[in-house]
Design an enzyme around this catalytic site. Structure first.
Site, PDB file in Angstrom:
ATOM      1  N   GLY A 117       0.848  -1.255   0.002  1.00  0.00           N
ATOM      2  CA  GLY A 117      -0.002   0.084  -0.185  1.00  0.00           C
ATOM      3  C   GLY A 117       0.915   1.144  -0.066  1.00  0.00           C
ATOM      4  N   ARG A 157       0.915  -5.268  -6.029  1.00  0.00           N
ATOM      5  CA  ARG A 157       1.126  -6.842  -5.332  1.00  0.00           C
ATOM      6  C   ARG A 157       1.348  -7.770  -6.374  1.00  0.00           C
ATOM      7  NH1 ARG A 157      -0.305  -5.290  -0.292  1.00  0.00           N
ATOM      8  NH2 ARG A 157      -2.015  -3.519   0.153  1.00  0.00           N
ATOM      9  N   ASP A 201       2.346  -0.416  11.838  1.00  0.00           N
ATOM     10  CA  ASP A 201       2.227  -1.935  12.397  1.00  0.00           C
ATOM     11  C   ASP A 201       3.590  -2.671  12.264  1.00  0.00           C
ATOM     12  OD1 ASP A 201       1.784  -1.991   9.788  1.00  0.00           O
ATOM     13  OD2 ASP A 201       0.343  -3.604   9.902  1.00  0.00           O
ATOM     14  N   THR A 226       4.288   2.488   5.720  1.00  0.00           N
ATOM     15  CA  THR A 226       2.874   1.985   5.521  1.00  0.00           C
ATOM     16  C   THR A 226       2.065   2.942   6.798  1.00  0.00           C
ATOM     17  OG1 THR A 226       1.249   0.303   6.567  1.00  0.00           O
ATOM     18  CG2 THR A 226       3.447   0.437   7.498  1.00  0.00           C
ATOM     19  N   ASP A 260      -0.336   2.254   8.663  1.00  0.00           N
ATOM     20  CA  ASP A 260      -0.966   1.556   9.649  1.00  0.00           C
ATOM     21  C   ASP A 260       0.012   1.534  11.131  1.00  0.00           C
ATOM     22  OD1 ASP A 260      -3.199   0.639   8.734  1.00  0.00           O
ATOM     23  OD2 ASP A 260      -2.478  -0.936   7.648  1.00  0.00           O
ATOM     24  N   ARG A 281      -6.796  -2.929   9.700  1.00  0.00           N
ATOM     25  CA  ARG A 281      -7.376  -4.215   9.888  1.00  0.00           C
ATOM     26  C   ARG A 281      -6.758  -5.093  11.040  1.00  0.00           C
ATOM     27  NH1 ARG A 281      -5.854  -5.254   4.985  1.00  0.00           N
ATOM     28  NH2 ARG A 281      -4.046  -6.715   5.563  1.00  0.00           N
ATOM     29  N   ASP A 322       5.372  -5.145   5.975  1.00  0.00           N
ATOM     30  CA  ASP A 322       5.937  -6.446   6.502  1.00  0.00           C
ATOM     31  C   ASP A 322       5.876  -7.392   5.361  1.00  0.00           C
ATOM     32  OD1 ASP A 322       6.488  -8.238   8.988  1.00  0.00           O
ATOM     33  OD2 ASP A 322       4.591  -9.277   7.696  1.00  0.00           O
TER      34      ASP A 322
END
Length: 319
Positions: A11, A72, A129, A125, A127, A171, A103
């Site tokens: 992303g 992707r 995360d 990213t 996120d 998510r 990741d």
């Protein structure tokens, strides 16, 4: 080391362009040639390379998204796809690769390292995360985008005396909801890492109403469930007029904040430094405001956890 490549994968995140710029210009500073790879691992397999000079990355530090595009690739997950990527990198005379992404992108980078292509990852990213780094490129911009949207929603919520449920990205990680929720004074924050009790949320809303509160904001990370469904259930329990806003991909775009531009520039430059030091199979990480290298294996062994002290503080301050 005379020739390195850089790609963006997964992303998009605001600040990726600043990281690309840093890799290219730091590489040229050290006398290296730099090539860009269009569309991530798909571009590696298809041989979609472009030479990048100092001018190639001019006027991009302030732009969101990624000038190298992103995609992707299911094919890259196969041994055959990885072999094609390695072959194309060798044909291009590439000595090492910088991968900017999340990741999943890092796991792909590790596969290339195992097949003889020294690779370093830069965490990009929204996120936030990725274990092992305090912040990822794009996170700060994303939460500022969310805050701006919620500020606008609050104006309408106040005018019409409504409860608003705002669904944000996340998510598997609740960092966006958590940080934006504290910054915007949300009454309740729902994240995947913490259980929630709808009755407790309703009781908090009713307690606020009894003391004269005219509107409320509830932030829901998408990993918790549908904001629309949660809004419906709240309306059924309270009878209060409730509206739902799903922010969606608006959170990924936009000009990066100063924090993300600086973070991306430092991380991109550090990636080149690590390669020049002979490091490989590593990611760049921000730790206590220091930019360091961290082995992929060490990072993969960790689990991301949001700062629950922020979650607890937000709950106290929204009493």
């Amino acid at each position: 080391m005379k020739r390195i490549a850089v790609l963006t994968s997964g992303g998009d995140a605001p600040g990726m362009n600043a990281a690309i710029r840093a890799v290219v210009r730091k590489g040229h500073h050290h006398g290296m040639e730099v090539v860009g790879v269009y569309r991530g691992y798909t571009g590696l397999i298809q041989g979609d390379f472009v030479s990048m000079n100092l001018g190639s990355v001019g006027d991009i530090i302030h732009r969101g998204g990624t000038v190298l595009y992103s995609a992707r690739s299911e094919e890259f997950k196969t041994p055959e796809g990885q072999a094609k990527a390695v072959e194309n990198l060798k044909k291009q005379g590439v000595d090492a690769l910088v991968v900017i992404g999340g990741d999943g992108s890092f796991r792909g980078a590790q596969k290339l390292t195992q097949q003889g292509i020294p690779t370093v990852g830069v965490p990009g990213t929204i996120d936030n995360d990725i274990p092992g780094t305090d912040f990822t490129i794009g996170f700060d911009t994303a939460i500022n985008t969310v805050i701006e949207c919620i500020d606008r929603i609050r104006d309408t919520a106040t005018s019409h005396e409504r409860t608003y449920v705002v669904e944000v990205m996340g998510r598997d990680a609740g960092d966006i909801a958590l940080w934006a929720g504290l910054a915007d004074g949300a009454e309740s924050i729902l994240i995947p890492e913490a259980p929630h009790d709808l009755n407790e949320i309703v009781e908090r809303l009713e307690r606020g109403s009894r003391r004269g509160k005219k509107h409320s904001i509830i932030i829901v990370a998408e990993g918790v469930g549908s904001g629309v469904d949660i809004g419906r259930r709240i309306k059924e329990k309270t009878g209060a007029e409730t509206r739902v806003t799903v922010l969606g991909h608006i959170q990924r775009g936009g000009s990066p904040t100063a924090f993300d531009r600086v973070l991306a520039s430092r991380m991109g430059a550090k990636a080149v430094d690590l390669l020049l030091e002979g490091k490989k199979d590593q990611m760049v990480a921000s730790r206590r405001n220091q930019i360091v290298g961290l082995d992929f294996e060490e990072a993969f062994a960790m689990k991301h956890h949001p700062d629950m002290s922020i979650y607890n503080l937000a709950s106290i301050l929204a009493i």
